[in-house]
Design a protein around this motif. Structure first.
Motif, PDB file in Angstrom:
ATOM      1  N   THR A 334       0.831  -1.197   0.000  1.00 46.46           N
ATOM      2  CA  THR A 334       0.000   0.000   0.000  1.00 46.46           C
ATOM      3  C   THR A 334       0.875   1.259   0.000  1.00 46.46           C
ATOM      4  O   THR A 334       1.788   1.396   0.812  1.00 46.46           O
ATOM      5  CB  THR A 334      -0.923   0.037   1.236  1.00 46.46           C
ATOM      6  N   GLY A 335       0.595   2.150  -0.921  1.00 47.72           N
ATOM      7  CA  GLY A 335       1.336   3.397  -1.002  1.00 47.72           C
ATOM      8  C   GLY A 335       2.674   3.301  -1.698  1.00 47.72           C
ATOM      9  O   GLY A 335       3.370   4.297  -1.849  1.00 47.72           O
ATOM     10  N   MET A 336       3.053   2.086  -2.132  1.00 46.22           N
ATOM     11  CA  MET A 336       4.362   1.899  -2.759  1.00 46.22           C
ATOM     12  C   MET A 336       4.287   1.740  -4.279  1.00 46.22           C
ATOM     13  O   MET A 336       5.302   1.855  -4.961  1.00 46.22           O
ATOM     14  CB  MET A 336       5.069   0.689  -2.156  1.00 46.22           C
ATOM     15  N   LEU A 337       3.100   1.458  -4.790  1.00 48.93           N
ATOM     16  CA  LEU A 337       2.936   1.262  -6.235  1.00 48.93           C
ATOM     17  C   LEU A 337       2.350   2.529  -6.847  1.00 48.93           C
ATOM     18  O   LEU A 337       1.261   2.960  -6.468  1.00 48.93           O
ATOM     19  CB  LEU A 337       2.015   0.069  -6.512  1.00 48.93           C
ATOM     20  N   ILE A 338       3.076   3.110  -7.788  1.00 50.04           N
ATOM     21  CA  ILE A 338       2.658   4.359  -8.423  1.00 50.04           C
ATOM     22  C   ILE A 338       2.436   4.124  -9.914  1.00 50.04           C
ATOM     23  O   ILE A 338       3.259   3.487 -10.589  1.00 50.04           O
ATOM     24  CB  ILE A 338       3.706   5.472  -8.218  1.00 50.04           C
ATOM     25  N   CYS A 339       1.345   4.637 -10.430  1.00 54.19           N
ATOM     26  CA  CYS A 339       1.024   4.479 -11.852  1.00 54.19           C
ATOM     27  C   CYS A 339       2.018   5.258 -12.709  1.00 54.19           C
ATOM     28  O   CYS A 339       2.249   6.446 -12.482  1.00 54.19           O
ATOM     29  CB  CYS A 339      -0.405   4.961 -12.113  1.00 54.19           C
ATOM     30  N   GLY A 340       2.593   4.581 -13.691  1.00 58.09           N
ATOM     31  CA  GLY A 340       3.565   5.233 -14.564  1.00 58.09           C
ATOM     32  C   GLY A 340       2.924   6.166 -15.577  1.00 58.09           C
ATOM     33  O   GLY A 340       3.632   6.948 -16.227  1.00 58.09           O
ATOM     34  N   CYS A 342      -0.199   8.199 -14.887  1.00 61.28           N
ATOM     35  CA  CYS A 342      -0.773   9.426 -14.295  1.00 61.28           C
ATOM     36  C   CYS A 342      -0.150   9.812 -12.966  1.00 61.28           C
ATOM     37  O   CYS A 342      -0.425  10.881 -12.433  1.00 61.28           O
ATOM     38  CB  CYS A 342      -2.289   9.267 -14.118  1.00 61.28           C
ATOM     39  N   GLY A 343       0.684   8.921 -12.388  1.00 62.97           N
ATOM     40  CA  GLY A 343       1.381   9.271 -11.150  1.00 62.97           C
ATOM     41  C   GLY A 343       0.591   9.029  -9.876  1.00 62.97           C
ATOM     42  O   GLY A 343       1.052   9.390  -8.787  1.00 62.97           O
ATOM     43  N   GLN A 344      -0.602   8.421  -9.982  1.00 61.93           N
ATOM     44  CA  GLN A 344      -1.399   8.161  -8.787  1.00 61.93           C
ATOM     45  C   GLN A 344      -1.104   6.773  -8.231  1.00 61.93           C
ATOM     46  O   GLN A 344      -0.508   5.927  -8.891  1.00 61.93           O
ATOM     47  CB  GLN A 344      -2.895   8.295  -9.124  1.00 61.93           C
ATOM     48  N   GLU A 345      -1.549   6.542  -6.983  1.00 63.62           N
ATOM     49  CA  GLU A 345      -1.287   5.264  -6.324  1.00 63.62           C
ATOM     50  C   GLU A 345      -2.090   4.129  -6.960  1.00 63.62           C
ATOM     51  O   GLU A 345      -3.151   4.359  -7.540  1.00 63.62           O
ATOM     52  CB  GLU A 345      -1.683   5.336  -4.845  1.00 63.62           C
ATOM     53  N   TYR A 346      -1.559   2.933  -6.774  1.00 61.65           N
ATOM     54  CA  TYR A 346      -2.306   1.731  -7.122  1.00 61.65           C
ATOM     55  C   TYR A 346      -3.094   1.268  -5.888  1.00 61.65           C
ATOM     56  O   TYR A 346      -2.651   1.481  -4.749  1.00 61.65           O
ATOM     57  CB  TYR A 346      -1.355   0.619  -7.573  1.00 61.65           C
ATOM     58  N   ARG A 347      -4.244   0.651  -6.132  1.00 62.03           N
ATOM     59  CA  ARG A 347      -5.100   0.174  -5.061  1.00 62.03           C
ATOM     60  C   ARG A 347      -5.372  -1.312  -5.234  1.00 62.03           C
ATOM     61  O   ARG A 347      -5.519  -1.812  -6.349  1.00 62.03           O
ATOM     62  CB  ARG A 347      -6.414   0.945  -5.065  1.00 62.03           C
ATOM     63  N   ARG A 348      -5.428  -2.024  -4.118  1.00 60.96           N
ATOM     64  CA  ARG A 348      -5.686  -3.465  -4.131  1.00 60.96           C
ATOM     65  C   ARG A 348      -7.185  -3.720  -4.264  1.00 60.96           C
ATOM     66  O   ARG A 348      -7.977  -3.206  -3.478  1.00 60.96           O
ATOM     67  CB  ARG A 348      -5.169  -4.082  -2.835  1.00 60.96           C
ATOM     68  N   VAL A 349      -7.569  -4.511  -5.252  1.00 58.63           N
ATOM     69  CA  VAL A 349      -8.978  -4.853  -5.456  1.00 58.63           C
ATOM     70  C   VAL A 349      -9.095  -6.346  -5.727  1.00 58.63           C
ATOM     71  O   VAL A 349      -8.127  -7.005  -6.125  1.00 58.63           O
ATOM     72  CB  VAL A 349      -9.606  -4.057  -6.637  1.00 58.63           C
TER      73      VAL A 349
END
Length: 408
Positions: A334-340, A342-349
């Motif tokens: 959590t908080g460590m994966l960044i979208c290449g 748009c620069g926003q975080e990734y979320r677990r679903v």
């Protein structure tokens, strides 16, 4: 037409209090109020003396009936809310159980002009007299309220001077680096005979555990839950831990042996209200004041981690209006994966298809705002992510003994 003569008759008043009759000549229910303003031992005699004096005085007068001796020991006069016996006495007087109240002086009754006058007026409406012996005032007499107003103002100013003198003394102690702490609410420390902070070993272990758990990735809420599950009580002996308490402990510089003085200050001597010091009054920082529970290096690492977690708050584009994101310690990535893209975080679903579930990580911008905002972000399977992370760690640590030593 002749007018009929009017017949007028007078109905005598039921006099409850005759102001022309001396108090000593009227049978009445008399109470007394005693108070000393602090709990210092040297004032014990004054408190006991007041109670004994009024008990004797009322019993010696044949025309008086003792309606009770009300006494508050160690209570401040600037506010009547915290004086239990004072409030009970006023309620009894308004209920008709008291005709007259004896007290030593205006300052013993109240140092707050508003409280004093409001209370006296309520009593006056019920024909209850308040007699201040030192000033020779009876509030049911004509000049009573004028004198009360003047004397109460003087008493209030006296309280202001006392408050300012106390504050002056405290600031002088701060300037000399004297740490003033209420240890009854301070986990990990107590005071010795000289007033210095000393470690309480069993409580210090709890403090160390809190700092360790935080660096291991626990959130403040999860730490609170962990402590409750372990049956560990708070500094005040409570079973319930709050995340705000954990947060304050993690920020408290006293755990690394330093002390920041005058974090708060009193804005009103009447209400005793304290506010956070944001720079309006001086602060004093004392280094290496006492033995530390947490090493400074570890304490600073915790502060850095707190700043890092705070910086993980999502951008406005990824959250609803007035919605604030919080740090979660549930998942390691959590908080460590960044979208290449748009620069926003990734979320677990979790995906559920044909009765089968699969955990993936997706761009939170795309999840919240759709493909128009981020239509090219990759979908990452959690199992593949975990394998990639472990392979990366293995490559770094396989031949680097220095790294392994630091890692341990």
């Amino acid at each position: 037409m002749a007018e009929t003569a009017k017949k007028i008759s007078m109905i005598p008043a039921k006099v409850q209090y005759d102001r022309n009759v001396k108090l000593s000549e009227k049978k009445m229910k008399v109470a007394a109020y005693c108070r000393v303003s602090t709990e210092l031992e040297e004032q014990d005699s004054s408190y006991e003396a007041q109670v004994e004096y009024y008990t004797s005085k009322i019993s010696e007068n044949e025309n008086w009936k003792n309606a009770g001796i009300y006494a508050d020991d160690g209570k401040s006069g600037t506010n009547t809310k915290k004086r239990a016996d004072f409030n009970a006495m006023i309620q009894d007087a308004l209920a008709g159980k008291i005709d007259m109240i004896l007290t030593k002086s205006v300052s013993r009754f109240a140092r707050n002009t508003v409280d004093s006058l409001v209370t006296i007026r309520k009593l006056k409406e019920k024909n209850v007299a308040v007699v201040f012996e030192k000033e020779g005032i009876n509030t049911l007499e004509g000049t009573g309220e004028i004198l009360i107003t003047i004397l109460s103002s003087l008493a209030q100013e006296e309280s202001r001077n006392i408050s300012e003198n106390i504050r002056w003394g405290v600031v002088r102690k701060f300037e000399k680096g004297k740490v003033i702490v209420n240890c009854t609410k301070f986990m990990g420390y107590t005071k010795n005979e000289d007033g210095d902070l000393v470690i309480v070993p069993e409580e210090a272990e709890i403090v160390k555990r809190i700092f360790r758990l935080y660096l291991e990735g626990y959130s403040t809420g999860k730490i609170a839950k962990h402590l409750e599950e372990q049956g560990i009580k708070t500094a005040t002996g409570q079973d319930k831990w709050h995340s705000t308490v954990i947060d304050k402990m993690l920020r408290n510089e006293k755990y690394m042996g330093d002390a920041l003085l005058q974090k708060t200050y009193t804005v009103d001597f009447m209400t005793k209200k304290k506010v956070k010091n944001t720079g309006l009054v001086p602060q004093y920082y004392v280094e290496d004041d006492h033995e530390a529970i947490i090493p400074k290096e570890l304490f600073y690492r915790v502060q850095e981690e707190m700043m890092r977690r705070a910086s993980l708050c999502k951008a406005a584009v990824t959250r609803k209006k007035n919605q604030r994101s919080r740090y979660s310690s549930t998942y390691a990535l959590t908080g460590m994966l960044i979208c290449g893209k748009c620069g926003q975080e990734y979320r677990r679903v979790t995906w559920a298809r044909n009765g089968k579930k699969k955990v993936v990580w997706r761009c939170s911008n795309r999840l919240t705002n759709g493909v128009k905002k981020c239509g090219e972000s990759e979908i990452l399977e959690e199992n593949a992510l975990n394998r990639a992370v472990m392979e990366a760690i293995h490559r770094i640590t396989s031949d680097d003994m220095e790294f392994m030593e630091n890692f341990r």
